[in-house]
Scaffold this active site. Structure first.
Site, short mmCIF file in Angstrom:
data_model
loop_
_atom_site.label_atom_id
_atom_site.label_comp_id
_atom_site.label_asym_id
_atom_site.label_seq_id
_atom_site.Cartn_x
_atom_site.Cartn_y
_atom_site.Cartn_z
N LYS A 156 2.09 -3.54 7.35
CA LYS A 156 2.30 -3.77 5.91
C LYS A 156 3.78 -3.52 5.54
O LYS A 156 4.34 -4.21 4.71
CB LYS A 156 1.39 -2.86 5.08
CG LYS A 156 -0.09 -3.17 5.19
CD LYS A 156 -0.50 -4.54 4.66
CE LYS A 156 -0.42 -4.64 3.16
NZ LYS A 156 -0.94 -5.94 2.67
N THR A 202 0.82 -1.21 0.00
CA THR A 202 0.00 0.00 0.00
C THR A 202 0.85 1.26 0.00
O THR A 202 1.98 1.25 0.52
CB THR A 202 -0.91 -0.01 1.26
OG1 THR A 202 -1.48 1.28 1.44
CG2 THR A 202 -0.13 -0.35 2.53
N ASP A 203 0.28 2.36 -0.50
CA ASP A 203 0.98 3.65 -0.45
C ASP A 203 1.17 4.12 0.99
O ASP A 203 2.01 4.99 1.27
CB ASP A 203 0.23 4.72 -1.26
CG ASP A 203 -1.20 4.99 -0.82
OD1 ASP A 203 -1.66 4.35 0.15
OD2 ASP A 203 -1.85 5.85 -1.44
N GLU A 204 0.40 3.54 1.93
CA GLU A 204 0.48 3.99 3.32
C GLU A 204 1.82 3.68 3.97
O GLU A 204 2.16 4.26 5.00
CB GLU A 204 -0.66 3.39 4.15
CG GLU A 204 -2.02 3.80 3.62
CD GLU A 204 -3.13 3.71 4.64
OE1 GLU A 204 -2.85 3.52 5.83
OE2 GLU A 204 -4.29 3.84 4.23
N TYR A 222 -1.70 -0.36 11.18
CA TYR A 222 -1.93 -1.08 9.91
C TYR A 222 -0.75 -0.91 8.96
O TYR A 222 -0.17 -1.89 8.48
CB TYR A 222 -3.23 -0.58 9.24
CG TYR A 222 -3.29 -0.89 7.76
CD1 TYR A 222 -3.48 -2.20 7.31
CD2 TYR A 222 -3.12 0.11 6.79
CE1 TYR A 222 -3.51 -2.50 5.95
CE2 TYR A 222 -3.15 -0.18 5.43
CZ TYR A 222 -3.35 -1.49 5.01
OH TYR A 222 -3.37 -1.78 3.67
P1 NAD Z 1 -10.35 -6.83 2.61
O1 NAD Z 1 -10.31 -6.56 4.06
O2 NAD Z 1 -11.58 -6.51 1.84
O3 NAD Z 1 -10.04 -8.37 2.33
C1 NAD Z 1 -9.03 -9.07 3.01
C2 NAD Z 1 -9.28 -10.56 2.80
O4 NAD Z 1 -8.20 -11.27 3.43
C3 NAD Z 1 -10.58 -11.06 3.44
O5 NAD Z 1 -11.26 -11.90 2.54
C4 NAD Z 1 -10.10 -11.85 4.66
O6 NAD Z 1 -10.97 -12.91 5.01
C5 NAD Z 1 -8.75 -12.35 4.19
N1 NAD Z 1 -7.82 -12.63 5.29
C6 NAD Z 1 -7.46 -11.80 6.30
N2 NAD Z 1 -6.58 -12.41 7.11
C7 NAD Z 1 -6.36 -13.65 6.60
C8 NAD Z 1 -5.56 -14.75 6.98
N3 NAD Z 1 -4.81 -14.71 8.09
N4 NAD Z 1 -5.58 -15.88 6.23
C9 NAD Z 1 -6.38 -15.93 5.12
N5 NAD Z 1 -7.15 -14.94 4.71
C10 NAD Z 1 -7.15 -13.80 5.44
O7 NAD Z 1 -9.09 -6.08 2.01
P2 NAD Z 1 -8.86 -5.36 0.60
O8 NAD Z 1 -9.29 -3.96 0.70
O9 NAD Z 1 -9.39 -6.25 -0.47
O10 NAD Z 1 -7.27 -5.37 0.57
C11 NAD Z 1 -6.57 -6.47 0.01
C12 NAD Z 1 -5.08 -6.21 0.12
O11 NAD Z 1 -4.75 -5.01 -0.58
C13 NAD Z 1 -4.56 -6.00 1.55
O12 NAD Z 1 -3.32 -6.63 1.64
C14 NAD Z 1 -4.43 -4.49 1.69
O13 NAD Z 1 -3.41 -4.18 2.60
C15 NAD Z 1 -4.03 -4.12 0.27
N6 NAD Z 1 -4.41 -2.77 -0.17
C16 NAD Z 1 -5.71 -2.34 -0.09
C17 NAD Z 1 -6.06 -1.10 -0.60
C18 NAD Z 1 -7.48 -0.60 -0.54
O14 NAD Z 1 -7.72 0.57 -0.91
N7 NAD Z 1 -8.45 -1.39 -0.16
C19 NAD Z 1 -5.08 -0.27 -1.17
C20 NAD Z 1 -3.76 -0.72 -1.19
C21 NAD Z 1 -3.44 -1.98 -0.71
O1 DAU Z 2 -4.12 4.13 0.70
C1 DAU Z 2 -4.34 2.75 0.60
C2 DAU Z 2 -5.13 2.30 1.79
O2 DAU Z 2 -6.46 2.80 1.60
C3 DAU Z 2 -5.16 0.80 2.01
O3 DAU Z 2 -3.87 0.34 2.27
C4 DAU Z 2 -6.10 0.41 3.15
O4 DAU Z 2 -6.22 -0.99 3.22
C5 DAU Z 2 -7.47 1.00 2.88
O5 DAU Z 2 -8.34 0.74 3.96
C6 DAU Z 2 -7.36 2.50 2.63
O6 DAU Z 2 -6.98 3.21 3.84
P1 DAU Z 2 -7.58 4.65 4.23
O7 DAU Z 2 -7.47 4.82 5.67
O8 DAU Z 2 -7.01 5.71 3.36
O9 DAU Z 2 -9.09 4.39 3.73
P2 DAU Z 2 -10.50 4.70 4.43
O10 DAU Z 2 -11.54 4.33 3.43
O11 DAU Z 2 -10.61 4.14 5.79
O12 DAU Z 2 -10.44 6.30 4.57
C7 DAU Z 2 -10.24 7.14 3.45
C8 DAU Z 2 -10.16 8.58 3.94
O13 DAU Z 2 -11.47 8.96 4.43
C9 DAU Z 2 -9.22 8.77 5.12
O14 DAU Z 2 -8.62 10.06 5.02
C10 DAU Z 2 -10.13 8.73 6.33
C11 DAU Z 2 -11.44 9.30 5.82
N1 DAU Z 2 -12.67 8.74 6.43
C12 DAU Z 2 -12.78 7.39 6.52
C13 DAU Z 2 -13.91 6.83 7.08
C14 DAU Z 2 -14.05 5.33 7.22
C15 DAU Z 2 -13.67 9.60 6.83
O15 DAU Z 2 -13.57 10.84 6.72
N2 DAU Z 2 -14.80 9.04 7.38
C16 DAU Z 2 -14.97 7.69 7.52
O16 DAU Z 2 -16.02 7.24 8.04
#
Ligand code: NAD
Ligand code: DAU
Length: 334
Positions: free
Chosen positions: A151, A123-125, A147
């Site tokens: 990562k 992730t960019d985080e 988190y």
């Molecule tokens: P999500 O929470 O929707 O899905 C995660 C999945 O992983 C779930 O199906 C969960 O059951 C499974 N899981 C968790 N722990 C596990 C374990 N120990 N063994 C087997 N399965 C397990 O997450 P997402 O948003 O789809 O993110 C997927 C990946 O992408 C993550 O690694 C996250 O860090 C990364 N990522 C997400 C975003 C985003 O914006 N959502 C951005 C950048 C990177």
């Molecule tokens: O940047 C990549 C990341 O994006 C991933 O690595 C993470 O898995 C994913 O959860 C996401 O993280 P963020 O914290 O950026 O996403 P979130 O959707 O939780 O929040 C996006 C922005 O919105 C953040 O600045 C917090 C704000 N926010 C979030 C929630 C849930 C609000 O203002 N209100 C809310 O209720």
């Protein structure tokens, strides 16, 4: 080509499995997922009868389970993780287990089984927050939340396996994804579904935190591109190219969903809330990749998807575990 996809029942993982089968029907996919609160087999209803698809319920931290799942796989794409920043602030143990220990188990089994490529979905985080300019793949990692720290730790294990054992590991770091099948705790899915339900949208702090937004299908396309063309030991940023303040994002969501700005409610800020994320993804773009969707068309498609799939998210939002999480989030107690 046989791929072990971990976390394939989650948001990005399920979109990725669908994307890969659309591209290459003869590909075999094993989906290993423990079905945490975020894992949902309904995300893959249209795929489950595909004879090239196998689902295994199990934890990536479990050596025996991973050993079984990885047999005969050429590639591993590791999506499995605890993914929500707010939850990591309530408690990080599960993040360390799945994100760090789990990645380590996968790396070790991948090494023992001679996989051709291991893609770590990061992730960019991991870069932390940036006031001006954008992070390149060479920027220093400075994660700020439990988190993102987990990562970053997982990435360090990946690097160690590449340097020490020559395991062909490739890391992708993407920005904020949005699109179908996103668990409605994340900002975009929460905002859209709240609007449809006539509930307020909680906006943290002053609403001026900046995120880059990437349509999930474009991220899947980028990951598939890296699976085919990425070099071992390399890191690739994947961005949507649409950076905006959260308040502007909400205004766009309200426009797309036909709502009203009075539905926005300012709430207490997230602890340690990163101000701005920004990625320079020219490394990947110079190799020929770019997102296929404009922000507007992706957001319109996303809103329509949530309007057309009320059953999918209503079931989640009405679960006791979901309600319990929000009690903890806003009242600070279970
Ligand atoms: P999500 O929470 O929707 O899905 C995660 C999945 O992983 C779930 O199906 C969960 O059951 C499974 N899981 C968790 N722990 C596990 C374990 N120990 N063994 C087997 N399965 C397990 O997450 P997402 O948003 O789809 O993110 C997927 C990946 O992408 C993550 O690694 C996250 O860090 C990364 N990522 C997400 C975003 C985003 O914006 N959502 C951005 C950048 C990177
Ligand atoms: O940047 C990549 C990341 O994006 C991933 O690595 C993470 O898995 C994913 O959860 C996401 O993280 P963020 O914290 O950026 O996403 P979130 O959707 O939780 O929040 C996006 C922005 O919105 C953040 O600045 C917090 C704000 N926010 C979030 C929630 C849930 C609000 O203002 N209100 C809310 O209720």
């Amino acid at each position: 080509m046989r791929i072990l996809v971990t976390g394939g029942a989650g948001f990005i993982g399920s979109n990725f499995i669908r994307y890969v089968f659309d591209k290459n029907m003869s590909c075999e996919i094993v989906n290993l997922d423990k079905l945490s609160y975020a894992g949902n087999l309904e995300n893959l209803k249209d795929i489950e009868k595909n004879e090239n698809y196998t689902f295994m319920k199990g934890d990536i931290c479990d050596h025996k389970t991973v050993e079984k799942a990885i047999k005969g796989c050429d590639y591993v794409v590791n999506f499995a993780a605890e993914s929500h920043v707010d939850r990591s602030i309530h408690g990080a143990d599960e993040f360390i287990m799945s994100n760090v220990l789990g990645t380590n188990v996968l790396l070790e089994k991948a090494r023992m089984n001679g996989v051709s490529k291991f893609i770590q979905i990061s992730t960019d985080e991991v870069y932390g927050s940036i006031e001006n300019g954008s992070f390149t793949e060479d920027s220093v990692l400075a994660p700020n939340s439990p988190y993102s720290a987990s990562k970053a730790a997982a990435e360090h294990m990946c690097r160690a396996y590449f340097v020490t054992f020559g395991l062909p590991v490739v890391i992708t770091r993407s920005s904020n994804n949005f699109g179908p099948y996103q668990y409605p705790e994340k900002f975009v899915a929460l905002s859209i579904t709240n609007l449809i339900e006539g509930k307020k949208i909680p906006l943290y702090g002053d609403g001026k935190n900046v995120r880059d937004w990437l349509y999930v299908e474009d991220n899947c396309d980028g990951i598939y591109f890296v699976l085919n063309k990425g070099a071992a030991g390399e890191v690739y940023n994947i961005a949507g190219g649409y950076e905006m303040m959260n308040i502007d994002m909400v205004h766009d969501i309200v426009r797309a969903a036909g709502g009203d700005r009075s539905m926005i409610e300012y709430v207490k800020d997230r602890l340690g809330h990163d101000r701005r994320y920004s990625l320079d993804d020219s490394k990947l773009r110079d190799m020929g990749w770019k997102p296929n969707h404009t922000f507007k068309e992706a957001l319109d498609k996303t809103v329509k998807w949530y309007e057309d799939h009320r059953d999918w998210w209503m079931k989640i939002k009405h679960k006791d575990t979901y309600k319990k999480y929000y009690t903890k989030q806003y009242k600070g107690k279970d």
